[in-house]
Write a protein that holds these residues in place. Structure first.
Motif, PDB file in Angstrom:
ATOM      1  N   TYR A 264       7.403  -9.188  -1.959  1.00 41.22           N
ATOM      2  CA  TYR A 264       5.945  -9.100  -1.761  1.00 41.22           C
ATOM      3  C   TYR A 264       5.444  -7.681  -2.049  1.00 41.22           C
ATOM      4  CZ  TYR A 264       1.542  -9.630   0.976  1.00 41.22           C
ATOM      5  OH  TYR A 264       0.239  -9.665   1.399  1.00 41.22           O
ATOM      6  N   GLU A 265       6.056  -6.699  -1.422  1.00 39.63           N
ATOM      7  CA  GLU A 265       5.604  -5.317  -1.609  1.00 39.63           C
ATOM      8  C   GLU A 265       6.390  -4.595  -2.708  1.00 39.63           C
ATOM      9  OE1 GLU A 265       2.984  -4.165  -0.560  1.00 39.63           O
ATOM     10  OE2 GLU A 265       2.483  -5.109   1.325  1.00 39.63           O
ATOM     11  N   GLY A 266       7.692  -4.864  -2.779  1.00 39.21           N
ATOM     12  CA  GLY A 266       8.530  -4.118  -3.724  1.00 39.21           C
ATOM     13  C   GLY A 266       8.128  -4.381  -5.175  1.00 39.21           C
TER      14      GLY A 266
ATOM     15  N   LEU B 154      -5.650  -2.553   1.632  1.00 33.90           N
ATOM     16  CA  LEU B 154      -5.266  -3.876   2.129  1.00 33.90           C
ATOM     17  C   LEU B 154      -5.691  -4.911   1.095  1.00 33.90           C
ATOM     18  CD1 LEU B 154      -3.916  -5.359   4.468  1.00 33.90           C
ATOM     19  CD2 LEU B 154      -6.163  -5.596   5.522  1.00 33.90           C
ATOM     20  N   GLU B 155      -4.731  -5.756   0.756  1.00 31.56           N
ATOM     21  CA  GLU B 155      -4.937  -6.706  -0.334  1.00 31.56           C
ATOM     22  C   GLU B 155      -5.610  -7.981   0.148  1.00 31.56           C
ATOM     23  OE1 GLU B 155      -2.179  -5.619   0.948  1.00 31.56           O
ATOM     24  OE2 GLU B 155      -0.729  -7.198   1.348  1.00 31.56           O
ATOM     25  N   HIS B 156      -6.346  -8.598  -0.781  1.00 32.51           N
ATOM     26  CA  HIS B 156      -6.937  -9.912  -0.550  1.00 32.51           C
ATOM     27  C   HIS B 156      -6.895 -10.684  -1.860  1.00 32.51           C
ATOM     28  CE1 HIS B 156      -8.193  -8.519   3.379  1.00 32.51           C
ATOM     29  NE2 HIS B 156      -8.604  -7.408   2.812  1.00 32.51           N
TER      30      HIS B 156
ATOM     31  N   ALA C 267      -4.444  -0.008  -8.164  1.00 32.38           N
ATOM     32  CA  ALA C 267      -3.636  -0.878  -9.027  1.00 32.38           C
ATOM     33  C   ALA C 267      -2.674  -1.710  -8.182  1.00 32.38           C
ATOM     34  CB  ALA C 267      -2.874  -0.042 -10.056  1.00 32.38           C
ATOM     35  N   HIS C 268      -2.068  -1.079  -7.183  1.00 35.69           N
ATOM     36  CA  HIS C 268      -1.149  -1.793  -6.288  1.00 35.69           C
ATOM     37  C   HIS C 268      -1.871  -2.944  -5.581  1.00 35.69           C
ATOM     38  CE1 HIS C 268       2.138  -1.931  -3.150  1.00 35.69           C
ATOM     39  NE2 HIS C 268       1.126  -2.430  -2.451  1.00 35.69           N
ATOM     40  N   GLU C 269      -3.011  -2.634  -4.989  1.00 37.66           N
ATOM     41  CA  GLU C 269      -3.722  -3.660  -4.219  1.00 37.66           C
ATOM     42  C   GLU C 269      -4.222  -4.787  -5.127  1.00 37.66           C
ATOM     43  OE1 GLU C 269      -3.200  -3.481  -1.255  1.00 37.66           O
ATOM     44  OE2 GLU C 269      -2.759  -1.362  -0.962  1.00 37.66           O
ATOM     45  N   PHE C 270      -4.590  -4.446  -6.349  1.00 37.12           N
ATOM     46  CA  PHE C 270      -5.052  -5.447  -7.323  1.00 37.12           C
ATOM     47  C   PHE C 270      -3.904  -6.401  -7.677  1.00 37.12           C
ATOM     48  CE2 PHE C 270      -6.702  -5.934 -11.960  1.00 37.12           C
ATOM     49  CZ  PHE C 270      -7.453  -7.047 -11.627  1.00 37.12           C
ATOM     50  N   VAL C 271      -2.719  -5.843  -7.935  1.00 35.33           N
ATOM     51  CA  VAL C 271      -1.547  -6.665  -8.274  1.00 35.33           C
ATOM     52  C   VAL C 271      -1.262  -7.690  -7.175  1.00 35.33           C
ATOM     53  CG1 VAL C 271       0.978  -6.566  -8.503  1.00 35.33           C
ATOM     54  CG2 VAL C 271      -0.459  -5.018  -9.853  1.00 35.33           C
ATOM     55  N   HIS C 272      -1.573  -7.306  -5.946  1.00 33.03           N
ATOM     56  CA  HIS C 272      -1.319  -8.227  -4.830  1.00 33.03           C
ATOM     57  C   HIS C 272      -2.076  -9.550  -4.964  1.00 33.03           C
ATOM     58  CE1 HIS C 272       1.402  -6.518  -1.997  1.00 33.03           C
ATOM     59  NE2 HIS C 272       0.683  -5.466  -1.697  1.00 33.03           N
ATOM     60  N   SER C 273      -3.162  -9.564  -5.727  1.00 34.84           N
ATOM     61  CA  SER C 273      -3.870 -10.837  -5.859  1.00 34.84           C
ATOM     62  C   SER C 273      -2.940 -11.904  -6.426  1.00 34.84           C
ATOM     63  CB  SER C 273      -5.112 -10.669  -6.740  1.00 34.84           C
ATOM     64  OG  SER C 273      -5.774 -11.917  -6.865  1.00 34.84           O
TER      65      SER C 273
ATOM     66  N   TYR D 146      11.252  -0.680   1.493  1.00 34.19           N
ATOM     67  CA  TYR D 146      11.090  -1.807   0.567  1.00 34.19           C
ATOM     68  C   TYR D 146       9.931  -1.559  -0.394  1.00 34.19           C
ATOM     69  CZ  TYR D 146       7.704  -3.061   4.172  1.00 34.19           C
ATOM     70  OH  TYR D 146       6.684  -3.027   5.080  1.00 34.19           O
ATOM     71  N   TYR D 147       9.074  -0.584  -0.104  1.00 38.06           N
ATOM     72  CA  TYR D 147       8.060  -0.184  -1.087  1.00 38.06           C
ATOM     73  C   TYR D 147       8.726   0.635  -2.206  1.00 38.06           C
ATOM     74  CZ  TYR D 147       4.081  -1.416   1.919  1.00 38.06           C
ATOM     75  OH  TYR D 147       3.170  -2.075   2.668  1.00 38.06           O
ATOM     76  N   ASP D 148       9.120   1.859  -1.863  1.00 36.71           N
ATOM     77  CA  ASP D 148       9.615   2.779  -2.891  1.00 36.71           C
ATOM     78  C   ASP D 148      10.910   2.282  -3.522  1.00 36.71           C
ATOM     79  OD1 ASP D 148       7.508   4.395  -2.459  1.00 36.71           O
ATOM     80  OD2 ASP D 148       8.612   5.999  -1.453  1.00 36.71           O
TER      81      ASP D 148
ATOM     82  N   MET E 108       0.799  -1.172   0.000  1.00 37.01           N
ATOM     83  CA  MET E 108       0.000   0.000   0.000  1.00 37.01           C
ATOM     84  C   MET E 108       0.867   1.271   0.000  1.00 37.01           C
ATOM     85  SD  MET E 108      -1.862  -0.913   3.112  1.00 37.01           S
ATOM     86  CE  MET E 108      -1.934  -2.497   3.475  1.00 37.01           C
TER      87      MET E 108
END
Ligand code: ZN
Length: 623
Positions: A338-340, A275-277, A304-310, A408-410, A1
């Motif tokens: 996972y996040e990067g 928050l991703e699911h 878009a970020h949360e969608f990619v997490h699927s 680790y995000y940016d 996120m």
């Protein structure tokens, strides 16, 4: 996120005491029978939810857990302090409980002989700025559930029911068994999928179909808001969100869900994060987001970020983040995967789908690179790897660039951009990051499932696409304590980071004032010092986090006055004089800075091919 979006994940205080062995033996639930859970949302305006749970039990000791390590939050953040009014009854008689002395999430009971059913009742207090307003609620089931020790979450079956305030509607990926009046019954579901399937509900609700033409799997966005007018998504944004769904199919070549729901909450009175699911995402932004000119930027940054997490995080998940139940600690060392990687793919898809313009993508990368260096002192003591490994214990107010936060995000974004350019180079242009995503995140759609990976498996998957010393590459990047900005991906892509006096063309947090790049101050609207970069001209003048700038060169502070002073100092030997409040004293600080306004941008490097813009071009025809 990113905070506006991804990094807005809630970081709560970490818990230090983790029992080495959790009680797996003493519980006596009756396995195989579903647990019934009814959640009453009718008191949402009073910020109180009520949970009633009934489970079959046998006489003897019973241990119940309240979920502690919440998937996607990467920490022991379960909101246990919001649980109140807890009572247990067996066949109508009160059963006393005791909290575990080593773990506040664990409750011990002694079920009396002859009892076969246990009822649990408790209230959940919605925290201020949490998930509920007068008009809506985001229900995360982990907040309102207790579960018996001894059985993995995927084997515990729940029959969940909701009682809604009169007239409210709801959206969720949970399969519904029946809905009548203000009551909803969901089909029996395992605890892990229940916790993975939040519900949004509210008096103002709208669902919009986002399924692209020819796409067999249904996609929709469900929106709740504090006012009817907030739900007005423009046809243009709707089209671009549909493009996002189409581009995701092209990128991954697979889906791992039955259908997909973007659960979107618009309110100024809830926490803003995503928050991703597996089959949905819970994304929350300010109330009027859809009504402003920056809707595409906001949705592209978060949804878009949360969608990619699927695909990346829920389906492909680091093995040590995949735990069988919520009391078992997770290990966060692979969050840069996972996040990067998600933080790289989300903006890339936002650009491919048109939610972001190429220029916004460039400006976004420039702002990340600029915030990471050069000269960011946190990077000289804390390697990128440690920002992942120690994420949940290392929060804290203030001093963000010196503490070094969840980079680790940016930095993960720039790291994976560099991976994408290396794949392109090493394969002599025959392979791309899309080929990696097809291989790594592809496979048959079995609905929501988890396929774990280790560092070695990740490296091997990359190697199969483009042979390279990937382990050496990642280790060098992850262990580095260089203060230099990690701009290899931008430069390989044919661009470079430059600074000039033209303001950043981004809104929100990413468009923050240039003071952070010039005198080294990040100021709130009232002059509050949100950060003072250690070693910067402002820091050397004695200004640090928590102070407040109230005057500039003898005038009352406004941001415009400060900007004028920075401009004027460029052509003058005179320093900038700031009047600052320190606790309850005034301090005059002399800032010796004569570099003028500085804002980061990307500029084409004509000596190299433009691979960056190739990466963000739409891949689905006709968009
Ligand atoms: Zn994320």
């Amino acid at each position: 996120m990113p905070l506006s979006f991804p990094s807005a994940i809630r970081f709560r205080a970490g818990f230090l005491a983790i029992p080495a062995i959790l009680c797996l033996l003493a519980a006596h639930p009756v396995t195989g029978e579903s647990i019934s859970l009814t959640v009453d949302l009718t008191k949402t305006p009073q910020k109180l939810l009520h949970a009633h749970e009934t489970m079959a039990v046998k006489a003897g000791p019973l241990t119940l857990y309240y979920p502690k390590w919440i998937p996607g939050e990467h920490g022991p953040n379960g909101p246990i302090s919001s649980v109140t009014g807890l009572h247990f009854k067996a066949d109508g008689k009160e059963v006393p409980w005791k909290r575990d002395p080593l773990d506040v999430f664990t409750f011990h009971l002694d079920v009396p002989s002859g009892a076969s059913k246990l009822d649990a009742d408790f209230d959940y207090i919605e925290p201020e700025g949490g998930s509920a307003t007068d008009k809506l609620d985001v229900l995360e089931w982990n907040e309102v559930v207790l579960y018996p020790a001894g059985t993995p979450a995927e084997k515990l079956m729940y029959e969940a029911k909701l009682i809604l305030p009169e007239g409210w509607k709801f959206g969720t990926s949970l399969p519904v068994a029946s809905a009548a009046g203000n009551q909803v019954e969901f089909k029996p579901i395992s605890l892990d999928l229940l916790v993975d399937s939040p519900v949004i509900a509210g008096g103002y609700y709208r669902a919009i179909d986002l399924t692209p033409p020819g796409e067999p799997i249904h996609h929709e966005i469900d929106i709740v808001a504090d006012a009817e007018a907030d739900l007005a998504m423009s046809p243009d944004i709707q089209k671009k969100m549909t493009n996002l769904v189409a581009e995701s199919g092209k990128l991954f070549g697979a889906r791992h869900y039955r259908d997909y729901h973007f659960l979107f909450t618009l309110s100024d009175h809830v926490a803003h994060f995503g928050l991703e699911h597996h089959e949905s995402n819970d994304s929350r932004l300010p109330e009027r987001t859809l009504l402003g000119p920056d809707a595409g930027m906001a949705l592209g940054g978060l949804l878009a970020h949360e969608f990619v997490h699927s695909w990346n995080g829920k389906f492909r998940r680091p093995a040590d983040l995949a735990v069988p139940y919520y009391e078992e600690p997770m290990q966060d060392d692979l969050l840069w995967g996972y996040e990067g990687l998600t933080d790289f793919l989300g903006p890339m898809l936002a650009a491919r789908s048109g939610l972001w313009t190429p220029e916004q993508y460039h400006e976004y990368l420039a702002s990340i690179a600029a915030m990471l260096g050069p000269g960011r002192p946190g990077r000289t003591w804390r390697p990128l790897q440690d920002t992942a490994t120690a994420v949940y214990g290392m929060g804290g107010r203030g001093w963000p660039t010196w503490r070094r936060g969840a980079d680790y995000y940016d930095e993960g974004d720039l790291l994976w951009l560099q991976v994408a350019t290396i794949v392109h180079e090493q394969s002599k242009g025959t392979k791309s990051i899309d080929d990696f995503c097809h291989a790594f995140h592809g496979g048959p759609n079995n609905g929501p499932e988890v396929k774990t990976y280790t560092f070695e498996q990740l490296v091997a998957s990359l190697h199969a696409i483009a042979p390279y010393d990937w382990a050496g590459f990642f280790k060098e990047k992850l262990d580095s304590t260089s203060a230099e900005a990690p701009v290899g991906g931008i430069e390989n892509g044919g661009w470079k980071v430059v600074y000039d006096d033209k303001p950043t063309r981004l809104s929100g947090r990413r468009g923050n004032n240039g003071d952070i790049y010039s005198i080294g101050l990040q100021l709130g609207p009232d002059g509050q010092v949100n950060d003072s970069i250690v070693g910067s001209p402002a820091f050397e003048a004695g200004i640090t986090y928590g102070m407040k700038v109230v005057g500039v060169n003898g005038r009352v502070y406004t941001h415009d006055v400060l900007e004028d002073a920075i401009k004027a100092a460029k052509d003058s030997p005179k320093p900038i004089t700031l009047l600052v409040v320190v606790d309850d004293y005034y301090q005059t600080s002399t800032v010796n800075y004569h570099g003028g306004d500085r804002y980061p941008h990307l500029e084409r490097d004509e000596a190299k091919p433009d691979y960056l813009d190739e990466i963000i071009k739409a891949k689905v025809a006709g968009q």
